[in-house]
Structure formats: structure tokens, C-alpha cells
Design an enzyme around this catalytic site. Sequence first.
Site, PDB file in Angstrom:
ATOM      1  N   GLU A 161      31.802  42.451  37.202  1.00 22.25           N
ATOM      2  CA  GLU A 161      31.237  41.310  37.583  1.00 22.25           C
ATOM      3  C   GLU A 161      30.168  41.027  35.958  1.00 22.25           C
ATOM      4  OE1 GLU A 161      29.855  43.496  37.987  1.00 22.25           O
ATOM      5  OE2 GLU A 161      27.702  44.429  38.672  1.00 22.25           O
ATOM      6  N   CYS A 208      30.609  50.917  40.051  1.00 25.16           N
ATOM      7  CA  CYS A 208      29.120  51.993  39.088  1.00 25.16           C
ATOM      8  C   CYS A 208      29.041  53.331  39.951  1.00 25.16           C
ATOM      9  CB  CYS A 208      28.023  50.981  38.734  1.00 25.16           C
ATOM     10  SG  CYS A 208      26.876  51.762  37.509  1.00 25.16           S
ATOM     11  N   HIS A 224      30.817  47.565  35.023  1.00 27.97           N
ATOM     12  CA  HIS A 224      30.393  46.564  35.939  1.00 27.97           C
ATOM     13  C   HIS A 224      31.708  45.009  35.666  1.00 27.97           C
ATOM     14  CE1 HIS A 224      27.131  47.754  37.824  1.00 27.97           C
ATOM     15  NE2 HIS A 224      27.040  48.729  36.838  1.00 27.97           N
TER      16      HIS A 224
END
Length: 271
Positions: free
Chosen positions: A235, A128, A233
Site C-alpha cells: 500500500e 508484513c 507493504h
Amino acid sequence: MTRPLLIGVSARIYYPTGPVLDLGGVWSRTLHYLEQSFVHWVISRDVLPVMVPAVDRESLLRRTEISLHGYAGMLDGLLLQGGNDIAPESYGESPLAPEWRGDRIRDRYEIELLDAFIEAGKPVLGICRGCQLINVALGGTLYQDIPTQRPDALPHLDTAQYDHQFHDVELVPGTRLAGLYPGVRRASINSIHHQAIKDLAPELEVEARSVPDGIVEAVRWRGPGYVFGMQWHPEFLAQHDWHETQLDAHHILQDFLQAARQRRDAPTDER
Ligand code: MN
């Protein structure tokens, strides 16, 4: 036994802003932190993420008392965390609105970190803000605010939806990223950003674009090393119930860690 991979992680930085978080105590101090789902995505028996704190002129120690090059020499790779906006000054512009002034301290620190890891020939993965930082460090520029400067674009940030905001990306055929996903041309990713790459840095190659607005979503350095940035993202993708229209970010992490392992196990004089 081989030691675990040591992966440096740039700090997210929290600045106390007064009444917004009237929690007192530690919240009245500047905090450097790792976001839990991010380190859980990376950590394993064989991989230890290690945060590298930022130092500026307000710090207790002077910048000359630490060596980012020394750290890059000891660590096997670098992850640039998401977080605060990039300061327009970092790419030669002024903020178009006060709320887009970004975090110049973190920019300077992460650009130095990135330089040190590139110099040491260690792999870098930017998430990001980290993707935007790679572009800025290598000479590119950003849209300070997508809705203002690219009114034709899709919504790339929805603060209420946060990590549940998705759009499609197209993987650019023939790139290393596309090679990680044989047979996949288009997939869904999350989108939590209001800035994006405007002018691409000369040494970067686009590996994924948003559909249909063409916003750059993944870039890779064409130089002699592993530097990759993605606007989404991974994660958070890993946290939710994954479904097959979404890009499985596990392959990107494994590709990065494999490059870090190769660098760790290479003869020391190999650059
Ligand atoms: Mn997006």
C-alpha cells in the site's frame, strides 16, 4: 448486478500507553483501526474492505456471542493488516527483551480468523505482520529481532526512513509470485519490519527472499487454498512515485481479488 466483493480486514489495534501520546479523549481508549493507505489500496467500485473487530475477555461481549466462521462464510476473502509484533508465546518462545513481547490478543484473534477463512476455502493475503502470522499459525517461528539474531542481515527497519527504506528481493523461479512478473527475477521493495520468519512452517513455500541476506520476504501455503503473505507493504509502494526497479504490487492484489471472485462465483457446495 453482482454485489461488490466483501473483503474482511483484521483490525490494527492501538493501546493507550500514557505519556507517549498525551492527547486525551479517544486516544485514552483501545482503538481498532484501518490504516488509510491500506484500505485505499484495496477499495474500489467493486471491492469493499470490511474490518472484523477483535474480541477478548475484556470486551463487552463474550467470544461465544460472535461467530468468526459465520463471518468467513459471508465474506469473500481476508486481508491481515500489518502492525504490532507477534508475541513470542504464540510460537512457543519467551520474549528475549520486554519490548519484543508483542500483541498476544491480536495473535489469538488473527489465528482464529485465518483458521475460519482457510476452513471456508476463502483466499487470505497477509501483509508484513500478516505474513509472519501465517507462518506462526501454521507452526513456524520468528526472529524476535533481526539485528540481534541475524547480525549479518541488511537493515530491514529504519524508523526515520520508515516506508522509504528499500532493499532488493529475489523472486523464486517457478512460483505463483514469479509467474505474476514474467521476466523479473529481482526487484526492490520497501522494508518496515524488525521481526522475520526463522523456521518456515512445514506447509509453506518461500516465494521471495531478501538479497543478499536470504531473509524470507514472501510465502505461500501449499495446501488446497489461496494463502499468501508478503513481508513488504504494497500500500505504501502504491502511494509513492513508482519506478520500474520496484515490484508493482498491483499484480499481487489483482491475483488475490481474482481468487476471491472465483470463490464467490463458485457453486456453494464447491470446497
Ligand atoms: Mn525486508
